[in-house]
Scaffold this active site. Sequence first.
Site, short mmCIF file in Angstrom:
data_model
loop_
_atom_site.label_atom_id
_atom_site.label_comp_id
_atom_site.label_asym_id
_atom_site.label_seq_id
_atom_site.Cartn_x
_atom_site.Cartn_y
_atom_site.Cartn_z
N TYR A 176 38.11 42.92 38.72
CA TYR A 176 39.12 41.61 38.95
C TYR A 176 38.14 40.67 39.11
O TYR A 176 38.28 39.51 38.45
CB TYR A 176 40.15 41.88 39.67
CG TYR A 176 41.52 42.11 39.10
CD1 TYR A 176 41.60 43.25 38.22
CD2 TYR A 176 42.31 41.23 39.48
CE1 TYR A 176 42.81 43.31 37.83
CE2 TYR A 176 43.63 41.36 38.99
CZ TYR A 176 44.14 42.61 38.06
OH TYR A 176 45.16 42.76 37.51
N GLU A 183 35.54 34.85 33.19
CA GLU A 183 36.51 33.77 32.28
C GLU A 183 36.28 32.37 32.86
O GLU A 183 36.43 31.39 31.95
CB GLU A 183 37.91 34.33 32.55
CG GLU A 183 37.84 35.52 31.60
CD GLU A 183 39.29 36.26 31.77
OE1 GLU A 183 40.43 35.68 32.45
OE2 GLU A 183 39.47 37.35 32.20
#
Length: 770
Positions: A176, A183
């Site tokens: 995560y 991103e």
Amino acid sequence: PPTNRVEPTEYNQNQTIYHTSIMALSPKDCYLVVYNLACCAGWGAVLLSALQHVILNGLSSSTLSSVYAVPGLASTLTIVQSAAMLEIVHAAIGFVRSPLVVTAMQVGSRIVALFAITHSPAAATQFGAGMMIISWASVEVPRYAFYVSALITGDATKKTPYPLFWLRYSLFAVLYPTGITGELTVFLSAAKDDVFLNYLGESNVSTMYYFIMSFPVIYAPGALPMILNMAANRKKAMKKRFARPPPPPKGLVWPMDKKGGRSSTGTAKEIIAAAVGAIDPVKAEKVMKERNWRFGYVKHFHGLVEEQMKSPENALKVAEAGLKKAREIFEFVDGDKTTSFDDAMKESGSNPFKTGFIQGSGAKKSNVLEVPYKGKKLSGEALKTQVDKWISYGSIEESAGVAIKKCVDNPGYLDLSDRYFVLLGAGSAMGPFLVLMALGANVIAVDLDRPGIWKRLITIARESSGTITFPLKGVEQSELKNDDELYAASGCNLFTDTPRIRDWVMPLYPGKKLAVGSYAYLNGALHVQVSLAMDAICKDLSEKRQASLAYLCTPTDLHVVTKEAHEASSTLYKEYSSKPFCMIINALSGGKKLRKNAIKPLKGKGGDFYVVNGLSVAQGPNYALAKRMQHWRAIVARKQGSIVSSNIAPSTSTVSVIQNRTFAWAYEGMPYFKPYEISAPETSNAVMSAILFSDLNDSENASNPKVRLNNPNELFKYGSFNGGTWRCAYQVDSIGEASVLIYFLRVAKPYLAGVGVVGAAVIAKVSGYF
């Protein structure tokens, strides 16, 4: 929200294929196996190429920056990530049980990141792109493999290989943070890349900039909740994986289904269908055809109430048919013998209970109603003043206030020395046990056979001026040598001892009027079982001893309300719907959040009936069914001549509720929506007990069967201490997320300014502005 696809679409593909093998898979499941295998292979190729590149060149910023340029990787990544758009289709057509909007958002954010590295050289050639690609692939390979295993074995929890299961629910801890970081760097790099910004031409540079920069803005508040949610999912999955197998069925149980299990869905649908089908077979057919019962049940409960409100006869027919179906369809297992619950209750239970009795030695208190409220104990005029404030604010209905004030003005209502209360679930946090004992009542206590429970109840009784009568398992009280033996021998089980409990209570205190309260509560499907068990006891006691019945209704249900409550809700809606915060929440949710509370009244014999749909999807259909069965018994027993006290209790901060962090946060934020007020357990106990005493004594209350109602369901319109649910601008099921957000904004307020400054500085630095 940000997604690095550890938990992209929890669609539990195994749910429809239990007890199957690979040879027995349906065409749909065969397709899903092929789809998941193909995606697993595609992501495996991406991961292999990326890892080979890193191994050959060493782990460094420059190596990660060139991952996207590995020969063949970009085209494979584009194909396999684009294939994920089929998951949106799967959710839309019902192939998988995924929430469509969430799936679309998660897949969509991935597609945007893919678009950014495809059309932005700067984004594709910085270290975050490689970190993002490796994080994605490291997650997707075990994810798709997990789904394949779940489809083939039919069990995603226990039959999937443990290494695969562990990876599925553990990789998020590392991936995560790395995926989200990757991103974010892609979005920020693309935002300052002229090639990307000019993709739609020079005239649309601003459009491209604000488009790509909207994603970091969304990611900032969404990242932490995603990580916490996945941690909670892992804990739940691990607990389920290593849970002990359930014990053999015993006592009152859900009936066996076609797959050999005891699922609640099919049975619940049959009960609701039987109830509404007593009036409208078409609606009954729709209930049985409902494919998404867990999230689609609300409209069917609304349709049921709609039929009930057409006439008093309809209301009773629906109630009687629903209760009859429940008794007939549920099973009762006694050793090797399995019968319908209805047949089991027609017989006398074996091994009858003995009776324990304790006379309290405490001094009798004066018959003065005291209500603990915000650190004070209110009584007399002070209490009446507070009641008027509650009524004026809208937290309670006027009839509830009148009932409480009558208890203040009539001390005789609180003289319980000759009153006998049967408490099913005597130790319940919301039950009136403490109040009754303090007022010297005679309590017939029914609760689980656990020594800790009975030590508490008996200790309280001994220190009071009241009495407690309780079941003993096969031994006379005189034979017990000490308190420890007494506690161990006390109690019973509503599931396994239902006929025996009924037989034990029935002959107690002949000639005395009994008031039977149903206060036991359990989670999930067990709540339906315990409600049905209590109902069977209430049925026989109300019919054979004309016992009064007492229930605590939940505000999160579908109720008939007063016209004044309806109009107050409409007025507040006009006020709140113009507030920017409410407008934004409603718009972002597509109208699903902050829905108008005041809905169109139902027409029926006797006029228009105003209703509030307080059903909460989060609580589930089992909770709704359990409470609905209590409604049904209440109106049937009242028709048969029993006094029935069935009043709406407020949302209460009991331990069982606030141990759920989400509920605790929501409770803190809900008072923003006037006139919500969350009550403390001691306040709820006191006020609901006062309304109960009024119902048992005041012949003018709706609890009295001689008082005329236009429809039996109007019983629940009176005596409502609903905490503001009826008069709020918005339906209770639509304010949860907004309430949580309000709570966090309030808590985080001192820190938001600092975080905003730091965040702005970081973005400006990364974007090259200084």
